[in-house]
Structure formats: C-alpha cells, structure tokens
Design a protein around this motif. Structure first.
Motif, PDB file in Angstrom:
ATOM      1  N   ILE A 111       0.840  -1.197   0.000  1.00 21.50           N
ATOM      2  CA  ILE A 111       0.000   0.000   0.000  1.00 21.50           C
ATOM      3  C   ILE A 111       0.874   1.247   0.000  1.00 21.50           C
ATOM      4  O   ILE A 111       0.608   2.210  -0.733  1.00 21.50           O
ATOM      5  N   ALA A 112       1.927   1.235   0.812  1.00 25.31           N
ATOM      6  CA  ALA A 112       2.841   2.382   0.848  1.00 25.31           C
ATOM      7  C   ALA A 112       3.434   2.634  -0.529  1.00 25.31           C
ATOM      8  O   ALA A 112       3.491   3.783  -0.987  1.00 25.31           O
ATOM      9  N   ALA A 113       3.866   1.577  -1.192  1.00 18.80           N
ATOM     10  CA  ALA A 113       4.469   1.727  -2.515  1.00 18.80           C
ATOM     11  C   ALA A 113       3.467   2.277  -3.517  1.00 18.80           C
ATOM     12  O   ALA A 113       3.809   3.127  -4.357  1.00 18.80           O
ATOM     13  N   ARG A 114       2.227   1.826  -3.434  1.00 17.75           N
ATOM     14  CA  ARG A 114       1.220   2.305  -4.378  1.00 17.75           C
ATOM     15  C   ARG A 114       0.868   3.773  -4.132  1.00 17.75           C
ATOM     16  O   ARG A 114       0.429   4.465  -5.050  1.00 17.75           O
ATOM     17  N   LEU A 115       1.081   4.239  -2.926  1.00 17.53           N
ATOM     18  CA  LEU A 115       0.801   5.642  -2.616  1.00 17.53           C
ATOM     19  C   LEU A 115       1.923   6.582  -3.041  1.00 17.53           C
ATOM     20  O   LEU A 115       1.672   7.749  -3.341  1.00 17.53           O
ATOM     21  N   VAL A 116       3.170   6.097  -3.060  1.00 21.75           N
ATOM     22  CA  VAL A 116       4.292   6.997  -3.362  1.00 21.75           C
ATOM     23  C   VAL A 116       5.111   6.573  -4.575  1.00 21.75           C
ATOM     24  O   VAL A 116       5.836   7.385  -5.141  1.00 21.75           O
ATOM     25  N   TYR A 117       5.003   5.311  -4.998  1.00 23.85           N
ATOM     26  CA  TYR A 117       5.712   4.853  -6.195  1.00 23.85           C
ATOM     27  C   TYR A 117       4.776   4.934  -7.397  1.00 23.85           C
ATOM     28  O   TYR A 117       4.558   3.962  -8.107  1.00 23.85           O
ATOM     29  N   THR A 118       4.238   6.119  -7.621  1.00 26.08           N
ATOM     30  CA  THR A 118       3.235   6.288  -8.668  1.00 26.08           C
ATOM     31  C   THR A 118       3.848   6.467 -10.050  1.00 26.08           C
ATOM     32  O   THR A 118       3.121   6.536 -11.037  1.00 26.08           O
ATOM     33  N   PHE A 119       5.169   6.509 -10.112  1.00 26.47           N
ATOM     34  CA  PHE A 119       5.852   6.642 -11.405  1.00 26.47           C
ATOM     35  C   PHE A 119       6.065   5.281 -12.066  1.00 26.47           C
ATOM     36  O   PHE A 119       6.640   5.193 -13.149  1.00 26.47           O
ATOM     37  N   THR A 120       5.577   4.201 -11.434  1.00 24.84           N
ATOM     38  CA  THR A 120       5.667   2.862 -11.998  1.00 24.84           C
ATOM     39  C   THR A 120       4.471   2.053 -11.544  1.00 24.84           C
ATOM     40  O   THR A 120       3.842   2.377 -10.523  1.00 24.84           O
ATOM     41  N   ASP A 121       4.131   1.015 -12.293  1.00 22.36           N
ATOM     42  CA  ASP A 121       3.059   0.119 -11.868  1.00 22.36           C
ATOM     43  C   ASP A 121       3.626  -1.160 -11.273  1.00 22.36           C
ATOM     44  O   ASP A 121       2.908  -2.136 -11.073  1.00 22.36           O
ATOM     45  N   ARG A 122       4.906  -1.149 -10.943  1.00 21.21           N
ATOM     46  CA  ARG A 122       5.555  -2.322 -10.351  1.00 21.21           C
ATOM     47  C   ARG A 122       5.698  -2.119  -8.843  1.00 21.21           C
ATOM     48  O   ARG A 122       6.441  -1.250  -8.392  1.00 21.21           O
ATOM     49  N   HIS A 123       4.956  -2.901  -8.098  1.00 18.99           N
ATOM     50  CA  HIS A 123       4.952  -2.759  -6.648  1.00 18.99           C
ATOM     51  C   HIS A 123       5.160  -4.098  -5.942  1.00 18.99           C
ATOM     52  O   HIS A 123       4.824  -4.238  -4.768  1.00 18.99           O
ATOM     53  N   GLY A 124       5.694  -5.084  -6.670  1.00 15.88           N
ATOM     54  CA  GLY A 124       5.993  -6.375  -6.065  1.00 15.88           C
ATOM     55  C   GLY A 124       7.168  -6.283  -5.106  1.00 15.88           C
ATOM     56  O   GLY A 124       8.015  -5.388  -5.205  1.00 15.88           O
ATOM     57  N   LEU A 125       7.242  -7.230  -4.178  1.00 15.55           N
ATOM     58  CA  LEU A 125       8.297  -7.202  -3.169  1.00 15.55           C
ATOM     59  C   LEU A 125       9.681  -7.314  -3.794  1.00 15.55           C
ATOM     60  O   LEU A 125      10.607  -6.604  -3.394  1.00 15.55           O
ATOM     61  N   ALA A 126       9.838  -8.193  -4.764  1.00 16.54           N
ATOM     62  CA  ALA A 126      11.149  -8.382  -5.385  1.00 16.54           C
ATOM     63  C   ALA A 126      11.628  -7.104  -6.066  1.00 16.54           C
ATOM     64  O   ALA A 126      12.797  -6.720  -5.941  1.00 16.54           O
ATOM     65  N   TYR A 127      10.718  -6.449  -6.782  1.00 13.31           N
ATOM     66  CA  TYR A 127      11.096  -5.201  -7.466  1.00 13.31           C
ATOM     67  C   TYR A 127      11.472  -4.121  -6.460  1.00 13.31           C
ATOM     68  O   TYR A 127      12.489  -3.433  -6.620  1.00 13.31           O
ATOM     69  N   LEU A 128      10.684  -3.965  -5.416  1.00  9.67           N
ATOM     70  CA  LEU A 128      10.946  -2.909  -4.436  1.00  9.67           C
ATOM     71  C   LEU A 128      12.252  -3.165  -3.680  1.00  9.67           C
ATOM     72  O   LEU A 128      13.019  -2.224  -3.419  1.00  9.67           O
ATOM     73  N   CYS A 129      12.514  -4.423  -3.329  1.00  7.79           N
ATOM     74  CA  CYS A 129      13.768  -4.727  -2.628  1.00  7.79           C
ATOM     75  C   CYS A 129      14.970  -4.449  -3.520  1.00  7.79           C
ATOM     76  O   CYS A 129      16.000  -3.948  -3.053  1.00  7.79           O
TER      77      CYS A 129
END
Length: 214
Positions: A111-129
């Motif tokens: 949820i945090a990533a979807r709120l602030v990582y709006t420049f991409t549609d990739r919010h999976g754990l592997a991508y974020l790590c």
C-alpha cells in the motif's frame, strides 16, 4: 540471502519464550489464493534482526496441530505489536480465517508503494527490494507445494526472504510517505485492513460494495 541470516523452523506454533519485539514482519504461504478453499501452510516472522522464524501449520489429519497455535495467535492479535506485511489484505484475511482472531495494528509496504511509487506500476516485493535496497530476491519457489510435510531448503530460504527485508523496506517507504505528505493517508488505509479482509472473506470482493455499479 546473506549467510548470516538464520532460519528457524517451528512445528505448529512459536516457542513460548520467543520475543520478536514490537514490530514484526509477517508473511504467509498457502495452497492457493482462496482462503476458504486453500489452507494456510506456513507463517513467516522476523524481528528485523536477520533471523526468520517459520511456523509450519499442518492440519490434524496430517498429524499436525491445525489452528491450535496459542503463541502465534497471541502475537498476531496483540494490538501493541505492529505487524509489517507486503500485500497485507491477503495475509490478514488468511490469518483471521484460519485462527479466528482479528489482526490489528498492521502496516503494508505494498500500500505504501502504491501511494508513493506512482511513477511505476511495479509494486511487487522483489522489485521494491531491488530498487530501494539493492537486494535480489529469488521467486523460484513462489508456486511450489507449501503443503508438503517436509519443506525443502530452497522453500525455507524463499519463505524467509519475504520477511527478512521488510523492516528496511518500510523505513525507506515511510520516509517517502512523510516526504509526500501521505503518511496519515496510509495509516487510514492500514486501519481499515482488518475490516477489508473480513469483507473479502464474506465474498464482498466481487461485487465491491464501494463501487457505483447498480
């Protein structure tokens, strides 16, 4: 995964004397994505100290304890313990359905990533790590048989990796939420997660009661 990370496998419940602190990373592995049909097989936990505790949940028909896990239930239902998850909507629903308790005080990195990582549609754990922590996570065991009576070393390493980095990931994402003035909004989403999970378990994922469909 670093060689210093320790993985502890527990049969049926957490040890009574285990203290994981006030913020615990939690993830689940199930037989599928339907909590009513697909049983919970594994609960992974970490205090953020480089150690992962894996609780194997086996039904009584297979010689296990089923949902008789008082120490684990006490932890997940304790409002004074913050539960840190990725895609908490699913994990909370599975835990509430299996153990019959509410799971309060949850933070969700997705949820945090979807709120602030709006420049991409990739919010999976592997991508974020990889993007935020420089950590590569293998997803090879994601679809393996988690209901097997004996888990392979690869399964245990995969399961552990889903909780070992959540504290560091949350620190990065929370800083971004604060920077973008969305931390309070995120908390409002987190406070609703237990109720959202209950709606999902009642079948209100589709139709969505918040939609405008007639």
């Amino acid at each position: 995964m670093s060689q210093q990370n320790a993985i502890h496998l527990h049969d049926g419940d957490l040890p009574a004397d285990l203290d994981l602190g006030s913020v615990v990373a939690i993830d689940t592995e199930t037989m599928g994505l339907n909590p009513h049909r697909d049983r919970l097989c594994l609960v992974q936990l970490s205090s953020g100290n480089g150690e992962a505790h894996l609780v194997q949940i086996r039904p009584t028909s297979l010689g296990g304890r089923g949902a008789d896990a008082p120490n684990l239930k006490a932890l997940i239902s304790n409002p004074d313990v913050t539960k840190l998850m990725h895609f908490a909507r699913f994990d909370v629903a599975v835990l509430q359905h299996t153990f019959g308790v509410d799971v309060p005080s949850v933070l969700c990195t997705k949820i945090a990533a979807r709120l602030v990582y709006t420049f991409t549609d990739r919010h999976g754990l592997a991508y974020l790590c990889r993007d935020l922590l420089g950590v590569e996570l293998s997803k090879q065991q994601q679809s393996s048989d988690w209901g097997a009576p004996v888990l392979s070393d690869d399964q245990k390493r995969y399961a552990a990796s889903d909780v070992l980095y959540l504290h560091a990931l949350w620190a990065k994402l929370e800083a971004m939420l604060i920077r973008e003035n969305r931390r309070e909004l995120a908390q409002s989403c987190y406070d609703f997660l237990s109720a959202r999970a209950k709606l999902d378990l009642l079948g209100y994922e589709d139709p969505d009661i918040f939609s405008h469909r007639a």
